[in-house]
Write an enzyme that holds these catalytic residues in place. Structure first.
Site, mmCIF file in Angstrom:
data_model
loop_
_atom_site.group_PDB
_atom_site.id
_atom_site.type_symbol
_atom_site.label_atom_id
_atom_site.label_comp_id
_atom_site.label_asym_id
_atom_site.label_seq_id
_atom_site.Cartn_x
_atom_site.Cartn_y
_atom_site.Cartn_z
ATOM 1 N N GLU A 35 0.851 -1.307 0.061
ATOM 2 C CA GLU A 35 0.016 0.030 -0.013
ATOM 3 C C GLU A 35 1.131 1.192 -0.162
ATOM 4 O O GLU A 35 0.375 2.164 -0.747
ATOM 5 C CB GLU A 35 -1.072 -0.065 1.302
ATOM 6 C CG GLU A 35 -2.145 -1.017 0.753
ATOM 7 C CD GLU A 35 -2.236 -2.249 1.650
ATOM 8 O OE1 GLU A 35 -0.918 -2.667 2.077
ATOM 9 O OE2 GLU A 35 -2.777 -3.178 1.447
ATOM 10 N N HIS B 274 -11.144 -4.709 9.858
ATOM 11 C CA HIS B 274 -11.758 -4.488 8.282
ATOM 12 C C HIS B 274 -13.069 -3.939 8.421
ATOM 13 O O HIS B 274 -13.909 -3.842 7.495
ATOM 14 C CB HIS B 274 -11.715 -5.667 7.708
ATOM 15 C CG HIS B 274 -10.583 -6.294 7.233
ATOM 16 N ND1 HIS B 274 -9.802 -7.083 8.116
ATOM 17 C CD2 HIS B 274 -9.914 -6.537 6.063
ATOM 18 C CE1 HIS B 274 -8.685 -7.693 7.569
ATOM 19 N NE2 HIS B 274 -8.915 -7.056 6.280
#
Lengths: 371, 321, 336
Positions: free
Chosen positions: C70, C139
């Site tokens: 990322e 998440h």
């Protein structure tokens, strides 16, 4: 046994799925007339008065004020005095049980379609399949086929009706060429050609009214009758502040005052109605299209096209309908017209006469179509 | 690689400009005239000059907190830079960036960077733009030995490799990440890291302009040819502290005098070109004089220049808000 | 016009903008999927299929699968944006910002300011947020308040499919970095979405209904719950205005203040944790700018100050519900 009748949530326009009873205008125990205003109903699109579809003694108000109900849900019950309360209770219970079980009887709503005509994609909504000369509905500047939500379904009971989106509007191509009335009228003619319509009754509002007048004058063989609602083209004046504001306002708060100019009662304009117009204006190409049309049709804040001198040439039955409080195009344009064009002027109504006075306008159109 | 006379002059001018600029900033900072943090590049000039001499405006570089040298070598306006460091309105960034954020995107200078390891991912993006837009450009991330241990740097090696980007990672190893020796902080070696990511690695003496220039030419040509990223480990020294005000107690007391005497990139360059009779001494002296005077002039101008005002506080946050 | 899901609306926005502008590219983990593998190409189209079908149209040159990295690819998107492209990067879950935040808030967000107005960074980061997916603590978060805090970023929170398409097109055409939050529990929710491209301007709240008693200001998916609560309340003649600010940065403070003044009672609904979230932000705004218009204290309906739990039994308790919104409105009305 005397008849018990249900008054249910009406369906105004194809998109309406539910409505909210904002307030009742009648009370239990009152005799109501057919067509009498009995409630204010708000939908996601518009707020309007609900006119009773039946007449008789109002026995029960089932829907509470503020309640949102699906189309077809029970709002009230009408029955003669001799029917007992127990029978009314049973009727309501039975209706509610059936409605709960079957749900709103939403017949698959007809979807607008598109066709290619004159090099453009045009969207239209066709309702009704009666034989005979069809009815063509042409909206005004910044509008779309949904503007006929209080009119088209009623007309479709006896006629084949087609409401179109003009170039630059609704779901039609956003390319508008020169953007003048002639170009737009040619687009409507191309639509008639493409859909095999040799002759039609024309109903047009505002700029759409001018387009219909243009067609009636220049293509008399294609026009069976003409109903022009607050049409453009009958005088030089227009409130250009509306046009400019309508185009320039991209925020709800700024747009709302301009939309309120369209109606006599500003309460008709709901937040969702404003959002719907914004949704149209956000589409790629719309702003440019509206600007082009405005510049061609209303240069310098005056109408570029004036048909008054030619109105005597009209060969088909023709009428204009105007709200006296029209703030966009003055109702004075509907006065002192030659007798080829009947004029009907309404008090307490603004530019969106076909929404504000749907029942009367529908009746006038109906009468014209029957001639 | 044979350098033309013009290229030699350009290289020397670049390095001399950086040196004069940094020496003057050092002086001004010591006198209390410059606000904030400054990190000086003096001693490291050959690296910036050696790489940037190969570059054009279509090529991008990302620099570090020690960014004055890269900025000058990439063509940033020295006057604008000095104004910026003094926080003036006419600074290259309007006085909003300062020493750590000097940038000029039109020159392909994507910014000095206050975050150690901030530049390499950006350079992957610039390299991607060059590749996608087929500009023929390359992108170079200068990172220090400290940043070489940041995840962003190592992730960028990998991304540049798997996307086969025209990117070059130049690890400028001046021996210290702040006060911590790179000999201790870097596990394994820079060259092994390059190998681990499947890209060519080179090590070069960063005091030697000619050595840097040659290696730089090779990896840049490779990137332009679409053959992917490379890593160059440049070893050299800085003359000043991590930041201005650093007493450098972690360095041996004779380290800097020794470096200045034996390993100064400008002196080595002069010696080389004079011995080979490529340039005249008088010419080099003339350049020194001209540059010193130019730096003095822009410094005086910067000190006298107006500050930004309240009206500038909230501009340039967004294009449109 | 047809009914389209939130997922389809986003996919359509991406496709239309990629067709319109060749500088628009996509990148992210598995945005096509199957890169370098022997099986099916375009295997995933993102973990929930949102970008499915774009790679076959635009090719791998424009739909770039990335390694799981990322920091590098979010930074690459920022760098590409500053050098001529208009990247749309997908940060699969916003919870992953922890491994790339520097590239967003220290780099992309600040280029323009730090560089004295000379940088343009037309970057979009699409990211999934929100609870309800039984996806547990790492998440399921609603981290948009953290991004809203950063000057230089814009933050969009589409509340349905129509909003998603128009706000995403605006995000892609916007010349500033935009973080575009997609609620993962909404991908299958449908709305009427025009086939044509359209852009919804940022900083323009949508008043989804107008009422007289209470103003409910809700963010993202909470707008739907607020509308649901307002429907139920209407049966008891409590009429609510519901405001969907659409973007938290810029924030349409004008509409918030105006609708708050109209009713004098405000409930703010924010799925995020209660400290320093959008609810506190709006409450602070109201206290400072509209205190005199308020008939009662501002009520906040938010997630609790706890990580999002896994067990469905717990997660259902965690997420603000229409019932909680309804209760907050009733308390406000009863109390004044």
């Amino acid at each position: 046994m005397a008849e018990i009748e249900a008054i249910v949530m009406p369906k105004w326009g194809l998109a309406m799925q539910e409505g909210m009873v904002a307030s009742w205008l009648v009370e239990e125990g009152e005799e109501i007339e057919k067509g009498e205003e009995i409630a204010d109903i708000e939908t996601s699109k518009i707020a309007n008065v609900f006119e009773s579809p039946v007449e008789g003694l109002l026995r029960r108000l089932v829907a509470g004020e503020g309640e949102t109900l699906p189309v077809g849900a029970l709002l009230a019950v009408v029955a003669p005095e001799e029917v007992g309360d127990a029978a009314i209770d049973a009727f309501v219970a039975d209706f509610q049980a059936r409605f709960a079980a079957e749900g709103p009887s939403v017949a698959a709503a007809p979807e607008p379609q598109t066709l290619e005509a004159g090099g453009r994609r045009l969207r239209y909504l066709e309702l009704g399949d009666a034989a005979g000369t069809p009815v063509l509905l042409v909206h005004g500047f910044g509008g779309d086929l949904n503007n006929w939500l209080f009119n088209q379904e009623e007309l479709a009971e006896d006629y084949r009706t087609l409401a179109i989106d003009l170039p630059g509007h609704g779901g039609s191509t956003k390319e508008v060429g020169e953007g003048d009335v002639g170009t737009l009228a040619a687009a409507v003619l191309a639509f008639m050609d493409a859909s095999g319509i040799e002759r039609a009754h024309l109903v047009g509002h505002s700029l759409g009214g001018a387009i219909c007048i243009d067609l009636a004058l220049n293509h008399p063989g294609r026009v069976a009758s003409l109903t022009a609602l607050a049409p453009a083209g009958l005088g030089p004046e227009i409130d250009i502040a509306f046009i400019d504001g309508f185009i320039a306002s991209n925020r709800a708060r700024k747009l709302r005052p301009f939309l309120e100019m369209l109606v006599h009662d500003p309460a008709l304009v709901t937040a969702e109605m404003v959002e719907d117009v914004l949704r149209f204006k956000r589409l790629d190409g719309v702003e440019a299209a509206l600007n082009t049309i405005a510049q061609a049709c209303f240069p310098g804040g005056r109408q570029s096209l004036e048909f008054e001198a030619r109105l005597e040439e009209l060969r088909c039955p023709a009428q204009v309908i105007w709200g006296k409080q029209d703030r966009i195009l003055p109702a004075s344009h509907g006065e002192d017209l030659p007798e080829t064009l009947e004029a009907h002027l309404f008090e307490d109504a603004g530019h969106l006469i076909h929404m504000e006075r749907a029942r009367e306008v529908n009746a006038l159109i109906g009468a014209m179509l029957r001639r | 690689m044979q350098l033309s006379r013009d290229e030699l002059v350009r290289a020397y001018r670049t390095m001399r400009t950086i040196r004069a600029f940094e020496d003057r900033v050092h002086e001004e900072f010591s006198a209390g005239n410059i606000p904030g943090f400054v990190h000086l590049y003096a001693g490291e000039e050959a690296s910036a000059a050696g790489f940037c001499l190969h570059l054009e405006d279509r090529d991008n570089i990302a620099s570090t907190h020690r960014g004055h040298g890269h900025s000058i070598a990439k063509g940033c306006d020295v006057r604008g830079m000095m104004h910026e460091i003094f926080g003036r309105k006419e600074g290259l960034c309007g006085g909003k960036g300062g020493s750590m954020h000097i940038a000029d995107l039109e020159k392909g200078m994507m910014g000095a960077n206050g975050i150690v390891g901030g530049g390499p991912p950006l350079i992957c993006g610039a390299a991607l733009s060059a590749k996608y837009l087929k500009t023929g450009g390359v992108a170079i991330a200068f990172v220090g030995d400290g940043a070489s241990n940041q995840g962003t740097t190592l992730e960028s090696y990998n991304l540049a490799k798997v996307w086969n980007l025209p990117a070059i990672f130049v690890v400028e190893d001046n021996g210290y990440a702040e006060s911590t020796a790179s000999a201790w902080s870097v596990g394994g070696s820079q060259l092994d890291r390059a190998k681990g990511f499947g890209m060519p690695g080179h090590q070069v003496d960063g005091h030697d302009f000619f050595a840097v220039h040659e290696v730089a030419g090779e990896v840049i040509a490779r990137a332009r040819a679409g053959e992917g990223p490379s890593l160059v480990h440049v070893k050299f020294s800085r003359y000043y502290g991590h930041f201005e005000g650093d007493a450098m107690t972690y360095r041996a007391s004779d380290e800097i005098p020794r470096l200045r005497k034996d390993r100064d990139c400008l002196e080595l360059f002069r010696k080389r070109v004079l011995e080979a009779a490529l340039l005249e001494e008088s010419e080099l002296d003339g350049i020194d004089e001209e540059i010193n005077s130019h730096v003095a002039q822009v410094t005086d101008e910067a000190k006298a220049a107006p500050m930004p005002t309240e009206r500038d506080l909230l501009t340039d946050v967004y294009m449109r808000y | 016009m047809a009914r389209k899901s939130y997922r389809q609306a986003i996919n359509e926005a991406l496709r239309q903008e990629m067709e319109r502008d060749s500088r628009v590219i996509l990148m992210g983990e598995d945005v096509a999927g199957g890169m370098g593998a022997e099986g099916e190409d375009d295997a995933w189209g993102g973990p929930l299929g949102v970008t499915k079908g774009l790679m076959p149209i635009f090719g791998r040159e424009r739909v770039l699968d990335t390694p799981i990295t990322e920091s590098a690819f979010i930074g690459a998107a920022a760098g590409a944006a500053a050098t001529g492209l208009r990247p749309v990067a997908e940060l699969m879950f916003v919870d992953f910002m922890g491994v790339c935040f520097d590239q967003i808030f220290n780099q992309a967000a600040k280029f323009r300011y730090m560089f004295g107005g000379k940088a343009v960074t037309p970057l979009v980061i699409r990211t999934m947020y929100g609870a309800g997916f039984r996806a547990a603590s790492q998440h399921s978060q609603c981290l948009y308040p953290l991004f809203t805090h950063i000057p230089g970023l814009k933050v969009a929170l589409p509340s349905n499919a129509y909003e998603a398409k128009g706000l995403l097109i605006q995000a892609i055409r916007d010349d500033d970095p935009v973080i575009f939050f997609e609620h993962k529990a909404m991908y299958d929710e449908e709305a009427e979405v025009p086939d044509e491209a359209y852009a919804i301007p940022f900083g323009e709240a949508n008043v989804t209904r107008e009422g007289e008693d209470v103003t409910i200001i809700a963010f993202g998916r909470m707008v739907n719950l607020a509308n649901e609560a307002a429907d139920r309340l209407a049966k008891d003649k409590i009429s609510c205005t519901v405001v969907d600010p659409r973007t938290t940065s810029p924030l349409d403070t004008e509409t918030i203040l105006e609708t708050a003044a109209e009713t004098g009672r405000v409930v703010v609904v924010d799925e995020a944790h209660p400290r320093c979230n959008m609810a506190t932000d709006v409450a602070a705004l109201l206290v400072q700018e509209a205190f005199g218009d308020l008939k009662a204290p501002v009520r906040m309906v938010t997630g609790p100050h706890a990580p999002v739990p896994f067990s469905p039994a717990l997660e259902d308790l965690y997420i603000p519900s229409a019932a909680r919104i309804e209760a907050a409105v009733r308390e406000l009305v009863a109390g004044s």
